[in-house]
Design a protein around this motif. Structure first.
Motif, short mmCIF file in Angstrom:
data_model
loop_
_atom_site.label_atom_id
_atom_site.label_comp_id
_atom_site.label_asym_id
_atom_site.label_seq_id
_atom_site.Cartn_x
_atom_site.Cartn_y
_atom_site.Cartn_z
N GLU A 372 5.05 -10.85 -3.58
CA GLU A 372 5.79 -10.42 -2.40
C GLU A 372 5.20 -9.14 -1.85
N ILE A 373 5.33 -8.96 -0.55
CA ILE A 373 4.85 -7.73 0.09
C ILE A 373 5.74 -6.57 -0.35
N VAL A 374 5.12 -5.42 -0.54
CA VAL A 374 5.81 -4.24 -1.03
C VAL A 374 6.89 -3.77 -0.06
N THR A 375 7.91 -3.14 -0.59
CA THR A 375 8.92 -2.48 0.22
C THR A 375 9.01 -1.02 -0.22
N GLU A 376 9.61 -0.19 0.60
CA GLU A 376 9.73 1.23 0.25
C GLU A 376 10.54 1.43 -1.04
N ALA A 377 11.47 0.52 -1.30
CA ALA A 377 12.28 0.63 -2.52
C ALA A 377 11.43 0.46 -3.78
N ASP A 378 10.25 -0.16 -3.64
CA ASP A 378 9.38 -0.37 -4.80
C ASP A 378 8.59 0.88 -5.18
N LEU A 379 8.51 1.85 -4.30
CA LEU A 379 7.59 2.97 -4.48
C LEU A 379 7.77 3.74 -5.80
N PRO A 380 8.98 4.06 -6.24
CA PRO A 380 9.09 4.80 -7.51
C PRO A 380 8.39 4.08 -8.68
N VAL A 381 8.61 2.77 -8.77
CA VAL A 381 7.97 2.01 -9.86
C VAL A 381 6.47 1.92 -9.63
N LEU A 382 6.05 1.71 -8.38
CA LEU A 382 4.62 1.59 -8.09
C LEU A 382 3.87 2.88 -8.39
N HIS A 383 4.50 4.01 -8.17
CA HIS A 383 3.85 5.28 -8.52
C HIS A 383 3.67 5.40 -10.04
N GLU A 384 4.61 4.85 -10.80
CA GLU A 384 4.45 4.84 -12.26
C GLU A 384 3.27 3.95 -12.66
N LEU A 385 3.18 2.77 -12.05
CA LEU A 385 2.06 1.87 -12.34
C LEU A 385 0.73 2.50 -11.94
N LEU A 386 0.74 3.17 -10.79
CA LEU A 386 -0.48 3.82 -10.31
C LEU A 386 -0.90 4.94 -11.26
N ASP A 391 -5.03 6.81 -15.26
CA ASP A 391 -5.41 7.31 -16.58
C ASP A 391 -6.75 6.76 -17.06
N TYR A 392 -7.06 5.51 -16.69
CA TYR A 392 -8.29 4.91 -17.21
C TYR A 392 -9.28 4.51 -16.11
N SER A 393 -9.03 4.93 -14.85
CA SER A 393 -9.89 4.47 -13.77
C SER A 393 -10.56 5.57 -12.97
N ILE A 394 -9.97 6.75 -12.88
CA ILE A 394 -10.52 7.80 -12.02
C ILE A 394 -10.43 9.15 -12.74
N ASP A 395 -11.06 10.15 -12.15
CA ASP A 395 -10.96 11.52 -12.68
C ASP A 395 -9.63 12.14 -12.27
N PRO A 396 -9.14 13.10 -13.05
CA PRO A 396 -7.82 13.69 -12.77
C PRO A 396 -7.66 14.25 -11.37
N TRP A 397 -8.72 14.83 -10.80
CA TRP A 397 -8.58 15.46 -9.48
C TRP A 397 -8.32 14.44 -8.37
N GLN A 398 -8.60 13.16 -8.63
CA GLN A 398 -8.40 12.12 -7.62
C GLN A 398 -6.98 11.54 -7.63
N ARG A 399 -6.21 11.84 -8.66
CA ARG A 399 -4.89 11.21 -8.84
C ARG A 399 -3.99 11.37 -7.62
N SER A 400 -3.85 12.58 -7.12
CA SER A 400 -2.94 12.82 -5.98
C SER A 400 -3.43 12.11 -4.73
N ILE A 401 -4.73 11.93 -4.59
CA ILE A 401 -5.29 11.25 -3.41
C ILE A 401 -4.80 9.81 -3.37
N TYR A 402 -4.86 9.13 -4.50
CA TYR A 402 -4.45 7.72 -4.52
C TYR A 402 -2.95 7.58 -4.32
N HIS A 403 -2.16 8.52 -4.84
CA HIS A 403 -0.72 8.45 -4.62
C HIS A 403 -0.39 8.64 -3.13
N GLN A 404 -1.05 9.56 -2.48
CA GLN A 404 -0.83 9.75 -1.04
C GLN A 404 -1.31 8.54 -0.25
#
Length: 680
Positions: A372-386, A391-404
């Motif tokens: 299903e297409i994402v909804t705004e209500a999914d965001l808290p859980v999706l940020h946890e998944l992200l 943790d295993y895909s990018i360097d720490p300094w990039q974390r906030s970029i992907y969340h934004q």
């Protein structure tokens, strides 16, 4: 019929909505006479629910009668005689003047409930029950409960006078939460064992009971036990087939997933009559869909497992035949309908399309949930998944970029993120995939410009949305805490679904640093090329570009290549074995039918069963004198915890990254050993 002793013999889970209809009737001071019609496939829990309902009636001290449709003659006289005998037994030989007396004289303060199990066997009485039997009942105090594999009779549902007194209660399999609740009520099992039980049954109540019983006896759930669960359910379902003529149609639906009468006739190469087609429609494990009929997901899963265990070679032949059949359909439909067929083809070859399951595993034996297409209500859980993905895909300094970046996507292009949900609606995985055009490229330029410039030219990014034909895969993320599915399996389901988009004549491209992701994508046909700069590298991994271009009618050729390769490879006797071959072979360790494919490397080994015995001897008794660490990793990964890398890494007392690295080395060492010594 006294059922009080059943109250504590087995757990009764869920079905609260269905039970509420009986409770409401019992609590209603007027108690208007009603009919409840329970329907569902074999083993789904109809009889158990009726037993619970009957117990509720008896606890209020009202009369209850249990009838079995299989024991009743299909005539009004036979039904009356059976009912009279049951009433006489219930009333302790105080035979009423008329068997209908207790029904005719019932009222709110003198109630009676009649439960008729297996009522599909008295289908010839449907009209008589509604038009002759039911009108004679008292308007108060009578509850008739039917349980049937067949859906509610149309003449009942549409009856203008009595239809409002009838409620249909179709039963589905248990939700994941209900499944885990059932397991917790039957024993103190570990989280891993509970997940295996849930997985083997996938919420089918009969399968769940069988799996729990197997674990209680042996404290484990082996592949053999899982096969027995599916064999039992399969046999239970196929009892409904009253003629062998429709069995090939069921086999066809296992591989085609859905078909109409014309498709079944073409696929089988013989006419499927309208009578046979209507018979299939009446089966409890077959549902009607807009384009024909289809097996219920749970039924298809268990029927497929049983088929694979009984006749692996015939299943493979049927699967290849289905692929060719669907490919011909794919070639002759418009682009709008191609994705649907592409998804079927991808599902069809899910067991053979990949060998390495360290990043994504789409061989999971489970019904697919629609994304299903994402909804705004999914965001808290999706940020946890992200966060877990970071943790295993990018360097720490990039974390906030992907969340934004994700927040912006949900606001501007929500169709770019799809989620896989639990039954309760909570996301357990997501896939971020952008259709590249001038608007989406502006957003990528803002957050991940290096990846954008590595993969695209300015001319490619200048197109409008309706001209776009290329997808950029940003990431796939999934929970690693699900007790039933591994992260790799969830990512596999997400990936397989998104690949079906390429069936409309599209291209997919991405920048990857994870070596397991690179291996996985190359195995399914992506082409790897190095990046022009080092701007996309992480501090610990080198970036590469991977691309799969299926524009200009290339999707069909790509998907069919997996079937043709399989056929051609099997004829190459004695060819040189590779690391990928050994990894595939070990992944099939407990499936001797699939191991038949690898006997081509070993002329002295006759079949998959013999090959399985050789491999188990190596892993369990170290007949090859492998290094101790290699043996531990191989035996744990492929024998003790097959397809469960989380459990295997824990058993080896290693981090996931260390485990994967050493396992790859162990497979390489075993490959070299096989090349030098062979298998005898």
């Amino acid at each position: 019929m006294q059922l009080h002793w059943l109250e504590h013999t087995k757990p009764f889970i869920g079905r609260s909505k269905e039970m509420s209809h009986v409770i409401d009737w019992l609590d209603d001071p007027q108690a208007p006479s009603r009919i409840l019609y329970i329907s569902g496939m074999g083993g789904i829990g109809k009889s158990s629910l009726m037993t619970k309902m009957m117990l509720a009636v008896q606890q209020r001290h009202w009369t209850s009668i249990w009838l079995d449709g299989r024991s009743c003659l299909t005539t009004p006289v036979g039904f009356f005689e059976y009912l009279a005998s049951a009433i006489q037994l219930e009333r302790y030989n105080r035979q009423p003047v008329d068997p209908l007396e207790v029904l005719i004289s019932a009222h709110a303060s003198h109630r009676i409930a009649i439960f008729i199990d297996n009522s599909e066997h008295i289908s010839l009485l449907e009209g008589w029950i509604m038009n002759a039997f039911w009108p004679k009942m008292s308007s108060q105090g009578v509850l008739l409960v039917f349980a049937s594999r067949s859906p509610i009779p149309l003449v009942w549902k549409t009856n203008p006078h009595r239809g409002r007194h009838i409620t249909e209660l179709p039963l589905a399999h248990f939700s994941f939460a209900e499944t885990m609740d059932y397991i917790s009520h039957t024993g103190a099992f570990s989280k891993e064992i509970s997940g295996e039980i849930a997985r083997s049954s996938d919420g089918h109540p009969l399968g769940l009971a069988l799996a729990v019983e197997a674990v209680q006896k042996k404290q484990e759930l082996s592949n053999k036990d899982t096969s027995i669960v599916s064999q039992t359910i399969s046999a239970h379902l196929l009892r409904e087939l009253t003629t062998d003529e429709v069995q090939p149609c069921v086999d066809a639906l296992i591989v085609l997933q859905q078909a109409n009468q014309e498709m079944l006739s073409k696929f089988l190469g013989r006419p499927v009559t309208i009578q046979q087609y209507r018979l299939l429609q009446s089966m409890s494990f077959i549902r009607t869909v807009p384009d024909g009929i289809a097996l219920h997901d749970i039924a298809r899963m268990h029927l497929h497992r049983d088929f694979r265990a009984r006749e692996p070679e015939r299943l493979e032949e049927l699967r290849t035949k289905a692929a060719k059949f669907l490919y011909q359909q794919f070639r002759h439909v418009d682009l709008h309908h191609r994705r649907e067929i592409a998804a079927k083809l991808l599902y069809l070859c899910k067991d053979t399309l990949q060998s390495d399951r360290l990043y994504a595993d789409w061989t999971v034996d489970s019904p697919d949930s629609p994304l299903e297409i994402v909804t705004e209500a999914d965001l808290p859980v999706l940020h946890e998944l992200l966060d877990q993905w970071c943790d295993y895909s990018i360097d720490p300094w990039q974390r906030s970029i992907y969340h934004q970046f994700m927040d912006e996507l949900v606001e501007q292009f929500p169709e770019s993120i799809v989620v896989l949900r639990e039954a309760d609606g909570k996301p357990i995985g997501m896939f971020m995939l952008l259709l590249m055009h001038r608007d989406t490229s502006r957003l990528m330029e803002q957050y991940i410009p290096s990846e954008l410039h590595e993969c695209f030219t300015q001319e490619e990014l200048a197109c409008s949305a309706d001209q776009a034909d290329t997808y950029y895969a940003v990431l796939a993320a999934a929970t690693d805490k699900h007790p039933m599915f591994t992260r790799e399996e969830i990512v596999g389901l997400l990936t397989r679904d998104r690949l079906s988009l390429l069936g409309q004549g599209s291209r997919a491209v991405l920048v990857a640093t994870n070596p397991n992701l690179k291996t996985f994508l190359q195995q399914v046909g992506f082409q790897l090329r190095p990046t022009r700069t080092r701007n996309c590298d992480t501090s610990y991994a080198r970036a590469d570009i991977l691309e799969l271009d299926l524009r200009q009618e290339r999707f069909g050729e790509w998907i069919m290549s997996f079937f043709s390769e399989q056929t051609s490879e099997s004829s190459e006797q004695g060819s040189t074995i590779t690391v990928q071959d050994v990894r595939k072979m070990l992944s099939c360790l407990h499936e001797p039918g699939k191991l038949n494919h690898y006997t081509r490397f070993f002329p002295a080994i006759a079949n998959g069963v013999a090959l399985q015995a050789r491999l188990l001897s190596i892993l369990e008794h170290n007949t090859y004198r492998l290094q101790e660490q290699d043996l531990l990793l191989l035996n744990t990964a492929y024998n003790l915890h097959p397809h469960n890398h989380i459990a295997a890494s824990l058993a080896c007392n290693m981090s996931r990254a260390t485990y994967y690295r050493y396992l790859n080395k162990a497979v390489q060492n075993m490959t070299e050993m096989i090349k030098s010594k062979g298998l005898h």
